[in-house]
Design an enzyme around this catalytic site. Sequence first.
Site, PDB file in Angstrom:
ATOM      1  N   ASP A  13       0.806  -1.224   0.000  1.00 20.83           N
ATOM      2  CA  ASP A  13       0.000   0.000   0.000  1.00 20.83           C
ATOM      3  C   ASP A  13       0.835   1.269   0.000  1.00 20.83           C
ATOM      4  O   ASP A  13       0.437   2.304   0.542  1.00 20.83           O
ATOM      5  CB  ASP A  13      -0.979   0.028   1.195  1.00 20.83           C
ATOM      6  CG  ASP A  13      -1.808  -1.238   1.246  1.00 20.83           C
ATOM      7  OD1 ASP A  13      -2.324  -1.628   0.195  1.00 20.83           O
ATOM      8  OD2 ASP A  13      -1.912  -1.840   2.328  1.00 20.83           O
ATOM      9  N   GLY A  15       1.693   2.855  -2.718  1.00 19.24           N
ATOM     10  CA  GLY A  15       1.374   3.658  -3.898  1.00 19.24           C
ATOM     11  C   GLY A  15       2.044   3.128  -5.168  1.00 19.24           C
ATOM     12  O   GLY A  15       2.198   3.861  -6.143  1.00 19.24           O
ATOM     13  N   LYS A  16       2.383   1.834  -5.141  1.00 16.32           N
ATOM     14  CA  LYS A  16       3.008   1.219  -6.329  1.00 16.32           C
ATOM     15  C   LYS A  16       2.127   1.303  -7.553  1.00 16.32           C
ATOM     16  O   LYS A  16       2.599   1.494  -8.661  1.00 16.32           O
ATOM     17  CB  LYS A  16       3.260  -0.281  -6.099  1.00 16.32           C
ATOM     18  CG  LYS A  16       4.239  -0.617  -5.047  1.00 16.32           C
ATOM     19  CD  LYS A  16       4.392  -2.132  -4.935  1.00 16.32           C
ATOM     20  CE  LYS A  16       3.176  -2.859  -4.394  1.00 16.32           C
ATOM     21  NZ  LYS A  16       2.827  -2.562  -3.014  1.00 16.32           N
ATOM     22  N   GLY A  40      -4.226  -4.828  -3.677  1.00 18.36           N
ATOM     23  CA  GLY A  40      -5.191  -3.857  -4.168  1.00 18.36           C
ATOM     24  C   GLY A  40      -4.423  -2.665  -4.682  1.00 18.36           C
ATOM     25  O   GLY A  40      -3.863  -1.905  -3.903  1.00 18.36           O
ATOM     26  N   HIS A  41      -4.313  -2.534  -5.976  1.00 19.21           N
ATOM     27  CA  HIS A  41      -3.533  -1.444  -6.560  1.00 19.21           C
ATOM     28  C   HIS A  41      -4.492  -0.351  -7.043  1.00 19.21           C
ATOM     29  O   HIS A  41      -5.284  -0.565  -7.952  1.00 19.21           O
ATOM     30  CB  HIS A  41      -2.650  -1.973  -7.698  1.00 19.21           C
ATOM     31  CG  HIS A  41      -1.562  -2.890  -7.193  1.00 19.21           C
ATOM     32  ND1 HIS A  41      -0.718  -3.581  -8.021  1.00 19.21           N
ATOM     33  CD2 HIS A  41      -1.192  -3.202  -5.937  1.00 19.21           C
ATOM     34  CE1 HIS A  41       0.123  -4.282  -7.278  1.00 19.21           C
ATOM     35  NE2 HIS A  41      -0.154  -4.073  -6.015  1.00 19.21           N
ATOM     36  N   GLN A 192       2.218  -6.526  -2.651  1.00 19.67           N
ATOM     37  CA  GLN A 192       2.593  -6.460  -1.242  1.00 19.67           C
ATOM     38  C   GLN A 192       3.912  -5.675  -1.093  1.00 19.67           C
ATOM     39  O   GLN A 192       4.157  -4.781  -1.882  1.00 19.67           O
ATOM     40  CB  GLN A 192       2.702  -7.865  -0.606  1.00 19.67           C
ATOM     41  CG  GLN A 192       1.347  -8.546  -0.413  1.00 19.67           C
ATOM     42  CD  GLN A 192       0.850  -9.240  -1.661  1.00 19.67           C
ATOM     43  OE1 GLN A 192       1.590  -9.948  -2.313  1.00 19.67           O
ATOM     44  NE2 GLN A 192      -0.404  -9.053  -1.996  1.00 19.67           N
ATOM     45  N   GLY A 269     -11.114  -2.840   2.811  1.00 17.68           N
ATOM     46  CA  GLY A 269     -11.768  -1.695   3.450  1.00 17.68           C
ATOM     47  C   GLY A 269     -11.378  -1.524   4.914  1.00 17.68           C
ATOM     48  O   GLY A 269     -11.862  -0.611   5.583  1.00 17.68           O
TER      49      GLY A 269
HETATM   50  P1  IMP Z   1      -2.840 -12.846   2.937  1.00 16.45           P
HETATM   51  O1  IMP Z   1      -1.837 -12.585   1.897  1.00 16.45           O
HETATM   52  O2  IMP Z   1      -4.218 -12.498   2.508  1.00 16.45           O
HETATM   53  O3  IMP Z   1      -2.759 -14.231   3.523  1.00 16.45           O
HETATM   54  O4  IMP Z   1      -2.516 -11.858   4.185  1.00 16.45           O
HETATM   55  C1  IMP Z   1      -1.347 -11.998   4.966  1.00 16.45           C
HETATM   56  C2  IMP Z   1      -0.949 -10.675   5.582  1.00 16.45           C
HETATM   57  O5  IMP Z   1      -0.490  -9.799   4.538  1.00 16.45           O
HETATM   58  C3  IMP Z   1      -2.088  -9.923   6.267  1.00 16.45           C
HETATM   59  O6  IMP Z   1      -1.548  -9.183   7.333  1.00 16.45           O
HETATM   60  C4  IMP Z   1      -2.585  -8.979   5.182  1.00 16.45           C
HETATM   61  O7  IMP Z   1      -3.225  -7.849   5.718  1.00 16.45           O
HETATM   62  C5  IMP Z   1      -1.293  -8.622   4.492  1.00 16.45           C
HETATM   63  N1  IMP Z   1      -1.456  -8.279   3.057  1.00 16.45           N
HETATM   64  C6  IMP Z   1      -1.611  -9.137   2.025  1.00 16.45           C
HETATM   65  N2  IMP Z   1      -1.675  -8.480   0.865  1.00 16.45           N
HETATM   66  C7  IMP Z   1      -1.554  -7.174   1.169  1.00 16.45           C
HETATM   67  C8  IMP Z   1      -1.517  -5.986   0.369  1.00 16.45           C
HETATM   68  O8  IMP Z   1      -1.591  -6.003  -0.863  1.00 16.45           O
HETATM   69  N3  IMP Z   1      -1.376  -4.804   1.040  1.00 16.45           N
HETATM   70  C9  IMP Z   1      -1.257  -4.767   2.396  1.00 16.45           C
HETATM   71  N4  IMP Z   1      -1.267  -5.837   3.171  1.00 16.45           N
HETATM   72  C10 IMP Z   1      -1.418  -7.036   2.569  1.00 16.45           C
HETATM   73 MG    MG Z   2      -2.751  -2.096  -1.717  1.00 11.65          MG
END
Ligand code: IMP
Ligand code: MG
Length: 378
Positions: A13, A15-16, A40-41, A192, A269
């Site tokens: 998150d 801002g990529k 979520g981009h 991520q 959200g």
């Molecule tokens: P999972 O990848 O859904 O299993 O989540 C594992 C951990 O990574 C959790 O703490 C999520 O909130 C975090 N996480 C997974 N994808 C993202 C992302 O794109 N942005 C921020 N946190 C993420």
């Molecule tokens: Mg994101």
Amino acid sequence: MSNIAVLGAMWGDEGKGHITHHFSRDYDWVIRFNGGANAGHTIYRDGKKFVHNLLPSVDFRVPTVKAYLGAGMVINLQKLRDEIYDLEEAYPGAASRVYVDREAFMVLDEHIEEDKKTNGHIGSTNRGIGPAYRDKVNRKGVRIDDLWTNRHFDPYYDDFMYQLCGKGVHFVHALDMEKEMKLGKLLFEGAQGVLLDINHGIYPYVSCSDATIGGIYSSGFGFAKVDTVYGVAKVYTTKVGEGPFPSELQGEEAEWLRKAGNEYGATTGRPRRVGWLDLPALKYACQKGGIDKLILTKLDILAGRDVVPVCATYKKPPSCPSDFFDADPKYMEVLGWDNCRDTTQIKPFINEVEYATGREVSFISCGTDDSDILAWSP
Ligand code: IMP
Ligand code: MG
């Protein structure tokens, strides 16, 4: 031709999406190589907000740029179908510039159900990511190629694949694209961030894929040389889900920052945890992630402060994930700015970041518009 990668330097998150979307116009291919619909981009295009969960952050208005979903991803075909339908509605014909690696593994409905039941303790996004990667590593996963070749026969998932083919999406192997890709310029977009990487993130509070430069090569792009790896970080820090967050803020200050930065998950959200910029963590991420240069985002959010606090040290510089669990962070205050476009005003802050990380800052971003992304030259 010079290829680049854009990685999240912290917990995602950063801002990529906005940065990649802006850069994408000068590239022939934008390639996602890890994760799945947990990402979520967020992209602002023609005044509208778009969130891509699986599709790379391509500016689809530009007809020369193609999107590639790499083998290191885990793909929910139904979700991809929905994203492609939305894309086609906005930009008819764009789906024919989307390529999916048949070696990517599938996220099945049962993975999502299992995630909801078992991964609450780490704050999973419940998109089935952990169970899908577990089945892959356990040699029980289903590749898209298995569906394609009927080695795995399942009319339910087949249907989504046919719908995607019907819109013009290509299902390919990376090596079959090598020749064509080598003629163009490649932009690898990470999902991520390094601190969520399965190997180098703060285990077990991590996602399950390779978010470092390593993920590019484990996705089968050994043939592509990446010339510059950019790491994206906000001028403060956020995190979604559980686990150590040394520079986390609580109370009123946290409320203020969360509201000011609109820090609510693009995928779930959820209100994001917020804190000050964490320089020891950022340096660790540069070292482990293979990051050469930095891009700092959201400078506009901290505008108007006399000073900006940053975490300057831990009791020991982190050299492994366990150093984040009892970090004992110490802070310093850096001169703030009123106007983030004024280089004299932001220079003290940028200098601190460069000094602490040993990486030069190449770009800054002061808002959600393309014109808010500025090259930084001291
Ligand atoms: P999972 O990848 O859904 O299993 O989540 C594992 C951990 O990574 C959790 O703490 C999520 O909130 C975090 N996480 C997974 N994808 C993202 C992302 O794109 N942005 C921020 N946190 C993420
Ligand atoms: Mg994101």
